[in-house]
Scaffold this motif. Sequence first.
Motif, PDB file in Angstrom:
ATOM      1  N   ASN A  67       0.857  -1.176   0.000  1.00 51.90           N
ATOM      2  CA  ASN A  67       0.000   0.000   0.000  1.00 51.90           C
ATOM      3  C   ASN A  67       0.899   1.233   0.000  1.00 51.90           C
ATOM      4  O   ASN A  67       1.892   1.287   0.724  1.00 51.90           O
ATOM      5  N   THR A  76      -4.337   1.865  -2.427  1.00 58.79           N
ATOM      6  CA  THR A  76      -4.511   0.554  -1.819  1.00 58.79           C
ATOM      7  C   THR A  76      -5.234  -0.349  -2.804  1.00 58.79           C
ATOM      8  O   THR A  76      -5.828   0.100  -3.775  1.00 58.79           O
ATOM      9  N   ASP A  77      -5.166  -1.599  -2.521  1.00 60.68           N
ATOM     10  CA  ASP A  77      -5.893  -2.605  -3.297  1.00 60.68           C
ATOM     11  C   ASP A  77      -5.491  -2.654  -4.769  1.00 60.68           C
ATOM     12  O   ASP A  77      -6.250  -3.164  -5.587  1.00 60.68           O
ATOM     13  N   PHE A  78      -4.317  -2.143  -5.115  1.00 60.81           N
ATOM     14  CA  PHE A  78      -3.876  -2.204  -6.510  1.00 60.81           C
ATOM     15  C   PHE A  78      -3.795  -3.660  -6.956  1.00 60.81           C
ATOM     16  O   PHE A  78      -4.295  -4.024  -8.015  1.00 60.81           O
ATOM     17  N   HIS A  79      -3.168  -4.471  -6.126  1.00 58.97           N
ATOM     18  CA  HIS A  79      -2.971  -5.868  -6.491  1.00 58.97           C
ATOM     19  C   HIS A  79      -4.313  -6.594  -6.598  1.00 58.97           C
ATOM     20  O   HIS A  79      -4.524  -7.381  -7.524  1.00 58.97           O
ATOM     21  N   GLU A  80      -5.225  -6.309  -5.693  1.00 57.08           N
ATOM     22  CA  GLU A  80      -6.546  -6.939  -5.742  1.00 57.08           C
ATOM     23  C   GLU A  80      -7.301  -6.536  -7.006  1.00 57.08           C
ATOM     24  O   GLU A  80      -7.920  -7.371  -7.675  1.00 57.08           O
ATOM     25  N   ASN A  81      -7.249  -5.255  -7.362  1.00 59.36           N
ATOM     26  CA  ASN A  81      -7.913  -4.791  -8.584  1.00 59.36           C
ATOM     27  C   ASN A  81      -7.264  -5.388  -9.821  1.00 59.36           C
ATOM     28  O   ASN A  81      -7.945  -5.700 -10.798  1.00 59.36           O
ATOM     29  N   ASN A  84      -8.516  -8.861 -10.165  1.00 55.06           N
ATOM     30  CA  ASN A  84      -9.890  -8.839 -10.681  1.00 55.06           C
ATOM     31  C   ASN A  84      -9.904  -8.631 -12.188  1.00 55.06           C
ATOM     32  O   ASN A  84     -10.685  -9.253 -12.909  1.00 55.06           O
TER      33      ASN A  84
END
Length: 113
Positions: A67, A76-81, A84
Amino acid sequence: MTNLQRLLLEVQGINLDQNELAVYLQENELQPFDEYNPSSATAKRNIYKTALSILESIANNVQLMKNYKHDDMTVTDFHENLLNRIDQLERKIRSMKTDEENQQGNVFMLFNS
């Protein structure tokens, strides 16, 4: 428009060397400087497969899993996006047909005498 130029449209904002992009294209059965054929389902599918390969390579970068805070903005959540988006591309590629599949009909013989 060449295959390389079409790939650049698909992966806008990702900065990779032209030689690296050429390797990704060749791994997915496309030549970088050949003319892109938009009416070819196989060419379009291979462009998406190449974009997927690039995104998967980026997802393997451990530095991008952190993050980040820049001024008062937090990334944040770059990897999660990213994961997806990879899932979305995989589903899209699975549903796309190739040129050979387009020529065949969806005929199924249930009974044969």
